[in-house]
Enzyme design. Structure first.
Site, mmCIF file in Angstrom:
data_model
loop_
_atom_site.group_PDB
_atom_site.id
_atom_site.type_symbol
_atom_site.label_atom_id
_atom_site.label_comp_id
_atom_site.label_asym_id
_atom_site.label_seq_id
_atom_site.Cartn_x
_atom_site.Cartn_y
_atom_site.Cartn_z
ATOM 1 N N LYS A 52 -11.446 38.873 65.622
ATOM 2 C CA LYS A 52 -10.527 40.015 65.639
ATOM 3 C C LYS A 52 -10.141 40.406 64.213
ATOM 4 O O LYS A 52 -10.087 41.583 63.865
ATOM 5 C CB LYS A 52 -9.279 39.673 66.467
ATOM 6 C CG LYS A 52 -9.577 39.658 67.970
ATOM 7 C CD LYS A 52 -8.456 39.069 68.809
ATOM 8 C CE LYS A 52 -8.918 38.962 70.269
ATOM 9 N NZ LYS A 52 -7.949 38.311 71.144
ATOM 10 N N GLN A 96 -2.409 35.123 70.910
ATOM 11 C CA GLN A 96 -3.670 34.673 71.510
ATOM 12 C C GLN A 96 -3.394 33.693 72.643
ATOM 13 O O GLN A 96 -2.673 32.708 72.465
ATOM 14 C CB GLN A 96 -4.542 34.020 70.421
ATOM 15 C CG GLN A 96 -5.915 33.616 70.877
ATOM 16 C CD GLN A 96 -6.819 34.808 71.238
ATOM 17 O OE1 GLN A 96 -6.804 35.841 70.583
ATOM 18 N NE2 GLN A 96 -7.579 34.667 72.313
ATOM 19 N N ASP A 119 -2.342 44.255 73.163
ATOM 20 C CA ASP A 119 -3.172 43.631 74.201
ATOM 21 C C ASP A 119 -2.912 44.284 75.561
ATOM 22 O O ASP A 119 -3.616 44.014 76.527
ATOM 23 C CB ASP A 119 -2.854 42.125 74.310
ATOM 24 C CG ASP A 119 -3.942 41.276 73.664
ATOM 25 O OD1 ASP A 119 -5.031 41.815 73.387
ATOM 26 O OD2 ASP A 119 -3.694 40.078 73.442
#
Ligand code: NAP
Length: 292
Positions: A52, A96, A119
């Site tokens: 990422k 994460q 997200d």
């Protein structure tokens, strides 16, 4: 049969985003900024975070990694989230997953300012998505729709079977596909481990999206001729012949299913790269909202 090349499409999207970032620079504006929180040393998570951050660099975003050890308390994590929520220089951030078992993932997701939730996992964003309101959509489901769109695969009036009902893939992709929207208007069946007659249901599908996490789960006798198959699964399988000691497998018995399909995504190189491309797009969106 045509392979849906997620790597190619994700590179296209990254180029489009990089162009926008360079236009911003020409206007004297700062680049978008993404922060990534990671807890512990899970090999998979560390690789995803590294990918990422590399993708951010490729498109000209600034990224910051905030790493905690496995024993970080929930309170410490929530305090860090609050700091990021209040920092106007951070446009978006992600935590994460998975988190260690002593930390409540739902509590963590809810603590994120939903405007910065790139997200798309905050309950407000998920709720707005269900209502069909503008919001940040979760990355993997929107990556799947983007692939269908860029390959000209019609969803309107089609029967889509989604196997898997997770909050990050199955439920949100099914929701997007039933929306009365340009990329929706599908008839969707969601299947899970209690579904009966899965084979018959799959055989009636125009499009099958499989997100189960079991290699070779979707076999040729479950797929009708001409169907579109989207493989979301990513499972690491030990493989001594590989430099890193493992290979990645999807949920589809690719060699036997592919010849029956009109379109199919490979693993790797299908849905996976799209997830990162959509994270970048969400970050750019959050940046634009932040600049208003
Ligand atoms: P998950 O939380 O691991 O859940 C798996 C789902 O599969 C559950 O809904 C489960 O049903 C269902 N399932 C399990 N066995 C089944 C069976 N025999 N028949 C029908 N359904 C069955 O799901 P996830 O987080 O979405 O992950 C799924 C896979 O996608 C994993 O390999 C993951 O690594 C991968 N993934 C990839 C990306 C990407 O970017 N490509 C992103 C996210 C996830 P129940 O609910 O009844 O248990």
């Amino acid at each position: 049969m045509q392979i849906i090349d997620g790597k190619y499409i994700s590179n296209q999207i990254k180029q489009e985003i990089a162009q926008e970032v360079s236009n911003l620079a020409m206007q004297g504006k700062r680049p978008p900024r993404l922060a990534v929180i990671i807890v512990g040393h899970n090999g998979g998570s560390e690789t995803y975070v590294a990918n990422k951050m590399k993708a951010c660099e490729q498109v000209g975003f600034v990224s910051t990694k905030i790493a905690f050890e496995e024993d970080v308390t929930e309170q410490q994590l929530l305090e860090q989230i609050q700091v990021l929520n209040e920092n106007p220089q951070i446009d978006g951030f992600i935590v994460q997953l998975p988190l260690p078992p002593h930390i409540d993932e739902h509590k963590v997701m809810e603590a994120i300012d939903y405007h910065k939730d790139v997200d798309g996992l905050h309950p407000v964003n998920i709720g707005k998505a269900v209502l069909g309101l503008p919001c940040i959509h979760s990355a993997t489901p929107s990556g799947i729709l983007e692939l269908l769109f860029r390959y000209g695969i019609e969803t309107k009036g089609k029967h889509v079977v989604v196997i898997g009902r997770s909050n990050i893939v199955g439920k949100p992709v099914a929701n997007l596909l039933i929306q009365k929207d340009f990329l929706g208007n599908a008839t969707v069946t969601i299947c899970h481990s209690y579904t009966q007659n899965l084979r018959e249901i799959c055989l009636s599908a125009d499009i099958i999206i499989v997100a189960v996490g079991h290699p070779h789960f979707l076999t040729a006798e479950m797929v009708r001729e001409g169907a579109v198959v989207i493989d979301v699964g990513i499972t690491r399988i030990a493989d001594a012949t590989k430099k890193n000691g493992y290979r990645v497998s999807g949920d589809v018995d690719f060699d036997n299913v592919a010849p029956k399909c009109s379109y199919i995504t490979p693993v790797p190189g299908g849905v996976g790269p799209m997830t990162i491309a959509m994270l970048l797009r969400n970050t750019l969106h959050a940046y634009k909202q932040n600049q208003k």
